[in-house]
Motif scaffolding. Structure first.
Motif, mmCIF file in Angstrom:
data_model
loop_
_atom_site.group_PDB
_atom_site.id
_atom_site.type_symbol
_atom_site.label_atom_id
_atom_site.label_comp_id
_atom_site.label_asym_id
_atom_site.label_seq_id
_atom_site.Cartn_x
_atom_site.Cartn_y
_atom_site.Cartn_z
ATOM 1 N N UNK A 1 -31.397 -17.109 13.508
ATOM 2 C CA UNK A 1 -30.717 -17.434 14.759
ATOM 3 C C UNK A 1 -31.251 -18.748 15.311
ATOM 4 N N UNK A 2 -32.568 -18.922 15.232
ATOM 5 C CA UNK A 2 -33.174 -20.172 15.697
ATOM 6 C C UNK A 2 -32.615 -21.389 14.959
ATOM 7 N N UNK A 3 -32.353 -21.233 13.659
ATOM 8 C CA UNK A 3 -31.795 -22.330 12.881
ATOM 9 C C UNK A 3 -30.457 -22.778 13.453
ATOM 10 N N UNK A 4 -29.638 -21.811 13.816
ATOM 11 C CA UNK A 4 -28.323 -22.132 14.370
ATOM 12 C C UNK A 4 -28.470 -22.804 15.725
ATOM 13 N N UNK A 5 -29.326 -22.244 16.568
ATOM 14 C CA UNK A 5 -29.499 -22.819 17.904
ATOM 15 C C UNK A 5 -30.067 -24.236 17.819
ATOM 16 N N UNK A 6 -30.998 -24.461 16.902
ATOM 17 C CA UNK A 6 -31.560 -25.800 16.748
ATOM 18 C C UNK A 6 -30.490 -26.781 16.291
ATOM 19 N N UNK A 7 -29.624 -26.342 15.382
ATOM 20 C CA UNK A 7 -28.543 -27.207 14.907
ATOM 21 C C UNK A 7 -27.549 -27.490 16.025
ATOM 22 N N UNK A 8 -27.269 -26.478 16.840
ATOM 23 C CA UNK A 8 -26.370 -26.680 17.965
ATOM 24 C C UNK A 8 -26.965 -27.666 18.965
ATOM 25 N N UNK A 9 -28.257 -27.538 19.222
ATOM 26 C CA UNK A 9 -28.934 -28.446 20.146
ATOM 27 C C UNK A 9 -28.891 -29.881 19.624
#
Length: 216
Positions: free
Chosen positions: A51-59
């Motif tokens: 989930x963190x990977x997705x949020x980091x990519x979104x950021x």
């Protein structure tokens, strides 16, 4: 190429199943596990990292705070969707293995090249997959491998990914793997090869969105 795109959209749409966030005291039989698939644990930590990977990519894609919050709002069920994806990946891999299906790196690259041409380049494809399906750039090839696997499995079965014969193969694989979800995230319906809301009355539905990736 249009058939390949339909295949990708069907499988990715199946992965993206939204539902209320659930809380529970945890899975006593498998402490620390978000799910157990074929006797192997998907830990809560592994789920959070994905989930963190997705949020980091979104950021990184939308550095503006307001836009980032909008991106979070559009993917409010990300934790559940991610676990669904992680389980379904393993189910598909088992079904493919049972059918004798293998996928080469070249096949994955061919699919990616076709999608990049349609999207207008590698960066455009990465952005589209992130925005539409919550797949971060570093997971794109992995996701595309699953699309190829699904397509080849359907071909081996003499059907396509929208037909009952294809999903029956996934259902059989789900049964073989004896998927067990932590009640916090719902239940796994082996017949549909899908995560569903838990029907346990002592689990409380506390919110309709996940919030920050670590706020489980």
């Amino acid at each position: 190429m249009h058939r390949r795109r339909r295949t990708a959209l069907l499988l990715t749409a199946a992965i993206a199943a939204a539902a209320p966030l659930l809380t529970a005291c945890g899975n006593d039989a498998h402490p620390g596990a978000a799910a157990v698939v074929g006797g192997e644990r998907i830990t809560v930590s592994q789920l959070e990292n994905r989930v963190d990977e997705v949020r980091a990519a979104q950021r990184a894609a939308v550095p503006d705070e307001a836009q980032y919050q909008q991106a979070i709002a559009r993917t409010g069920g990300l934790t559940r969707d991610t676990l669904h994806s992680m389980v379904l990946d393993r189910v598909l891999e088992r079904a493919a293995r049972d059918a004798g299906v293998t996928v080469s790196d070249r096949e994955v690259q061919q699919l990616r090249s076709g999608f990049e041409e349609q999207a207008g380049g590698a960066k455009a494809l990465e952005t589209a997959w992130l925005q539409q399906y919550g797949v971060p750039p570093q997971r794109l090839d992995e996701n595309l491998r699953l699309q190829v696997t699904a397509q080849k499995l359907a071909q081996r079965l003499g059907t396509d990914t929208s037909r009952p014969e294809f999903w029956k193969a996934l259902s059989d694989a789900s049964e073989e793997l004896d998927v067990d979800l932590n009640p916090r995230y719902g239940e796994w319906d082996a017949e549909k090869s899908s995560r569903v809301d838990a029907k346990t009355p002592w689990i409380k539905d506390v919110t309709a969105t996940d919030g920050p990736p670590l706020a489980l």
